[in-house]
Motif scaffolding. Structure first.
Motif, PDB file in Angstrom:
ATOM      1  N   LEU A  21      -2.382  -3.042   7.494  1.00 59.79           N
ATOM      2  CA  LEU A  21      -3.295  -3.987   7.109  1.00 59.79           C
ATOM      3  C   LEU A  21      -4.163  -3.174   6.039  1.00 59.79           C
ATOM      4  O   LEU A  21      -4.360  -3.648   5.025  1.00 59.79           O
ATOM      5  CB  LEU A  21      -4.000  -4.363   8.332  1.00 59.79           C
ATOM      6  CG  LEU A  21      -5.199  -5.655   7.837  1.00 59.79           C
ATOM      7  CD1 LEU A  21      -4.459  -6.798   7.047  1.00 59.79           C
ATOM      8  CD2 LEU A  21      -5.918  -6.187   8.991  1.00 59.79           C
ATOM      9  N   ARG A  22      -4.398  -2.030   6.173  1.00 58.59           N
ATOM     10  CA  ARG A  22      -5.467  -1.385   5.228  1.00 58.59           C
ATOM     11  C   ARG A  22      -4.735  -1.218   4.022  1.00 58.59           C
ATOM     12  O   ARG A  22      -5.434  -1.449   2.866  1.00 58.59           O
ATOM     13  CB  ARG A  22      -5.607   0.222   5.764  1.00 58.59           C
ATOM     14  CG  ARG A  22      -6.348   1.062   4.834  1.00 58.59           C
ATOM     15  CD  ARG A  22      -6.663   2.419   5.244  1.00 58.59           C
ATOM     16  NE  ARG A  22      -7.522   2.543   6.497  1.00 58.59           N
ATOM     17  CZ  ARG A  22      -7.096   2.868   7.745  1.00 58.59           C
ATOM     18  NH1 ARG A  22      -5.804   3.111   8.019  1.00 58.59           N
ATOM     19  NH2 ARG A  22      -7.943   3.120   8.699  1.00 58.59           N
ATOM     20  N   GLU A  23      -3.442  -0.905   3.899  1.00 56.38           N
ATOM     21  CA  GLU A  23      -2.771  -0.657   2.642  1.00 56.38           C
ATOM     22  C   GLU A  23      -2.515  -2.322   1.823  1.00 56.38           C
ATOM     23  O   GLU A  23      -2.762  -2.418   0.804  1.00 56.38           O
ATOM     24  CB  GLU A  23      -1.247  -0.408   2.921  1.00 56.38           C
ATOM     25  CG  GLU A  23      -1.508   1.384   3.205  1.00 56.38           C
ATOM     26  CD  GLU A  23      -2.161   2.248   2.102  1.00 56.38           C
ATOM     27  OE1 GLU A  23      -1.857   2.019   1.009  1.00 56.38           O
ATOM     28  OE2 GLU A  23      -3.063   2.843   2.652  1.00 56.38           O
ATOM     29  N   LEU A  24      -2.420  -3.271   2.738  1.00 56.64           N
ATOM     30  CA  LEU A  24      -2.455  -4.707   2.175  1.00 56.64           C
ATOM     31  C   LEU A  24      -3.666  -5.022   1.502  1.00 56.64           C
ATOM     32  O   LEU A  24      -3.690  -5.513   0.354  1.00 56.64           O
ATOM     33  CB  LEU A  24      -1.834  -5.710   3.208  1.00 56.64           C
ATOM     34  CG  LEU A  24      -1.610  -6.927   2.722  1.00 56.64           C
ATOM     35  CD1 LEU A  24      -0.667  -7.001   1.510  1.00 56.64           C
ATOM     36  CD2 LEU A  24      -1.278  -7.958   4.019  1.00 56.64           C
ATOM     37  N   LEU A  25      -4.787  -4.757   2.362  1.00 60.23           N
ATOM     38  CA  LEU A  25      -5.978  -5.226   1.785  1.00 60.23           C
ATOM     39  C   LEU A  25      -6.161  -4.480   0.600  1.00 60.23           C
ATOM     40  O   LEU A  25      -6.957  -5.130  -0.261  1.00 60.23           O
ATOM     41  CB  LEU A  25      -6.933  -5.070   2.971  1.00 60.23           C
ATOM     42  CG  LEU A  25      -6.695  -6.186   4.160  1.00 60.23           C
ATOM     43  CD1 LEU A  25      -7.940  -5.801   5.105  1.00 60.23           C
ATOM     44  CD2 LEU A  25      -6.971  -7.513   3.643  1.00 60.23           C
ATOM     45  N   LEU A  26      -6.330  -3.216   0.684  1.00 57.42           N
ATOM     46  CA  LEU A  26      -6.178  -2.325  -0.555  1.00 57.42           C
ATOM     47  C   LEU A  26      -5.527  -2.602  -1.726  1.00 57.42           C
ATOM     48  O   LEU A  26      -6.210  -2.648  -2.783  1.00 57.42           O
ATOM     49  CB  LEU A  26      -5.935  -0.680  -0.281  1.00 57.42           C
ATOM     50  CG  LEU A  26      -6.935  -0.011   0.380  1.00 57.42           C
ATOM     51  CD1 LEU A  26      -6.381   1.471   0.930  1.00 57.42           C
ATOM     52  CD2 LEU A  26      -8.248   0.260  -0.273  1.00 57.42           C
ATOM     53  N   SER A  27      -4.503  -3.317  -1.806  1.00 60.13           N
ATOM     54  CA  SER A  27      -3.649  -3.658  -2.629  1.00 60.13           C
ATOM     55  C   SER A  27      -4.523  -5.092  -3.332  1.00 60.13           C
ATOM     56  O   SER A  27      -4.105  -5.509  -4.608  1.00 60.13           O
ATOM     57  CB  SER A  27      -2.108  -4.031  -2.112  1.00 60.13           C
ATOM     58  OG  SER A  27      -2.200  -5.355  -1.517  1.00 60.13           O
ATOM     59  N   PHE A  28      -5.101  -5.724  -2.774  1.00 62.09           N
ATOM     60  CA  PHE A  28      -5.831  -6.927  -3.086  1.00 62.09           C
ATOM     61  C   PHE A  28      -6.949  -6.679  -4.138  1.00 62.09           C
ATOM     62  O   PHE A  28      -7.336  -7.378  -4.865  1.00 62.09           O
ATOM     63  CB  PHE A  28      -6.212  -7.688  -2.069  1.00 62.09           C
ATOM     64  CG  PHE A  28      -5.209  -8.433  -1.308  1.00 62.09           C
ATOM     65  CD1 PHE A  28      -3.864  -8.374  -1.685  1.00 62.09           C
ATOM     66  CD2 PHE A  28      -5.701  -8.974   0.088  1.00 62.09           C
ATOM     67  CE1 PHE A  28      -3.056  -9.131  -0.832  1.00 62.09           C
ATOM     68  CE2 PHE A  28      -4.586  -9.347   0.782  1.00 62.09           C
ATOM     69  CZ  PHE A  28      -3.436  -9.569   0.373  1.00 62.09           C
ATOM     70  N   VAL A  29      -7.609  -5.173  -4.067  1.00 63.46           N
ATOM     71  CA  VAL A  29      -8.739  -5.135  -4.685  1.00 63.46           C
ATOM     72  C   VAL A  29      -8.868  -5.056  -6.195  1.00 63.46           C
ATOM     73  O   VAL A  29      -9.486  -5.897  -6.800  1.00 63.46           O
ATOM     74  CB  VAL A  29      -9.301  -3.718  -4.432  1.00 63.46           C
ATOM     75  CG1 VAL A  29     -10.436  -3.025  -5.064  1.00 63.46           C
ATOM     76  CG2 VAL A  29      -9.624  -3.559  -2.834  1.00 63.46           C
ATOM     77  N   GLU A  30      -7.731  -4.332  -6.876  1.00 64.48           N
ATOM     78  CA  GLU A  30      -7.821  -4.562  -8.306  1.00 64.48           C
ATOM     79  C   GLU A  30      -7.417  -5.878  -8.873  1.00 64.48           C
ATOM     80  O   GLU A  30      -8.206  -6.236  -9.674  1.00 64.48           O
ATOM     81  CB  GLU A  30      -6.915  -3.314  -8.882  1.00 64.48           C
ATOM     82  CG  GLU A  30      -7.442  -1.847  -8.648  1.00 64.48           C
ATOM     83  CD  GLU A  30      -8.949  -1.903  -9.138  1.00 64.48           C
ATOM     84  OE1 GLU A  30      -9.178  -2.016 -10.550  1.00 64.48           O
ATOM     85  OE2 GLU A  30      -9.798  -1.063  -8.743  1.00 64.48           O
ATOM     86  N   PRO A  31      -6.308  -6.324  -8.340  1.00 65.48           N
ATOM     87  CA  PRO A  31      -5.946  -7.726  -8.923  1.00 65.48           C
ATOM     88  C   PRO A  31      -7.253  -8.793  -8.684  1.00 65.48           C
ATOM     89  O   PRO A  31      -7.481  -9.501  -9.661  1.00 65.48           O
ATOM     90  CB  PRO A  31      -4.735  -8.180  -8.379  1.00 65.48           C
ATOM     91  CG  PRO A  31      -4.423  -6.950  -7.515  1.00 65.48           C
ATOM     92  CD  PRO A  31      -5.271  -6.178  -7.512  1.00 65.48           C
ATOM     93  N   THR A  32      -7.810  -8.657  -7.490  1.00 64.21           N
ATOM     94  CA  THR A  32      -9.014  -9.850  -7.358  1.00 64.21           C
ATOM     95  C   THR A  32     -10.172  -9.325  -8.352  1.00 64.21           C
ATOM     96  O   THR A  32     -10.790 -10.165  -8.926  1.00 64.21           O
ATOM     97  CB  THR A  32      -9.478  -9.636  -5.905  1.00 64.21           C
ATOM     98  OG1 THR A  32      -8.381  -9.772  -4.782  1.00 64.21           O
ATOM     99  CG2 THR A  32     -10.511 -10.323  -5.630  1.00 64.21           C
ATOM    100  N   ARG A  33     -10.464  -8.052  -8.552  1.00 61.33           N
ATOM    101  CA  ARG A  33     -11.364  -7.843  -9.382  1.00 61.33           C
ATOM    102  C   ARG A  33     -11.238  -8.417 -10.946  1.00 61.33           C
ATOM    103  O   ARG A  33     -12.157  -8.421 -11.670  1.00 61.33           O
ATOM    104  CB  ARG A  33     -11.695  -6.315  -9.625  1.00 61.33           C
ATOM    105  CG  ARG A  33     -12.412  -5.799  -8.406  1.00 61.33           C
ATOM    106  CD  ARG A  33     -12.675  -4.394  -8.313  1.00 61.33           C
ATOM    107  NE  ARG A  33     -13.408  -3.794  -7.228  1.00 61.33           N
ATOM    108  CZ  ARG A  33     -13.895  -2.599  -6.691  1.00 61.33           C
ATOM    109  NH1 ARG A  33     -13.219  -1.707  -7.505  1.00 61.33           N
ATOM    110  NH2 ARG A  33     -14.426  -2.174  -5.718  1.00 61.33           N
TER     111      ARG A  33
END
Length: 102
Positions: A21-33
């Motif tokens: 889950l940590r890795e999945l949520l981290l993968s959302f950061v840059e595209p979301t920003r």
């Protein structure tokens, strides 16, 4: 600027799914920003409760947040979130009283 649409969410994963889950949520950061209407998007882990994740989001409007949640990867996460979580996400919507540039 109008009042941002702001929220804080907490995710408590199943112990065996914490790293995934940590890795999945981290993968959302840059595209979301990079999304239209995203003012701030931050992903944290509680210092006093390792493995408990907290995110802070500020969106220009509620419609911008809705557009984010309608993206395929976000819909897929929402539909499968309980595969990762020990309990459902806690989401608190906030009223900002100290916006930048006020």
């Amino acid at each position: 600027m109008a009042q941002p649409f702001t929220l804080v969410g907490t995710a408590r994963p199943k112990p065996e799914r914490t790293e995934e889950l940590r890795e999945l949520l981290l993968s959302f950061v840059e595209p979301t920003r990079a999304e239209e209407g995203c003012l701030e998007y931050h992903f944290h882990e509680k210092r006093d409760e390792p493995g408990v994740f907290v995110f802070y989001e500020a969106w220009r409007t509620e419609a911008d947040l809705d557009a984010h949640l309608a993206l395929p990867h976000m819909r897929a996460f929402w539909e499968r979130r309980m595969d990762y979580l020990a309990e459902d996400l806690t989401i608190d919507f906030l009223t900002m009283h100290s916006p930048y540039g006020s």
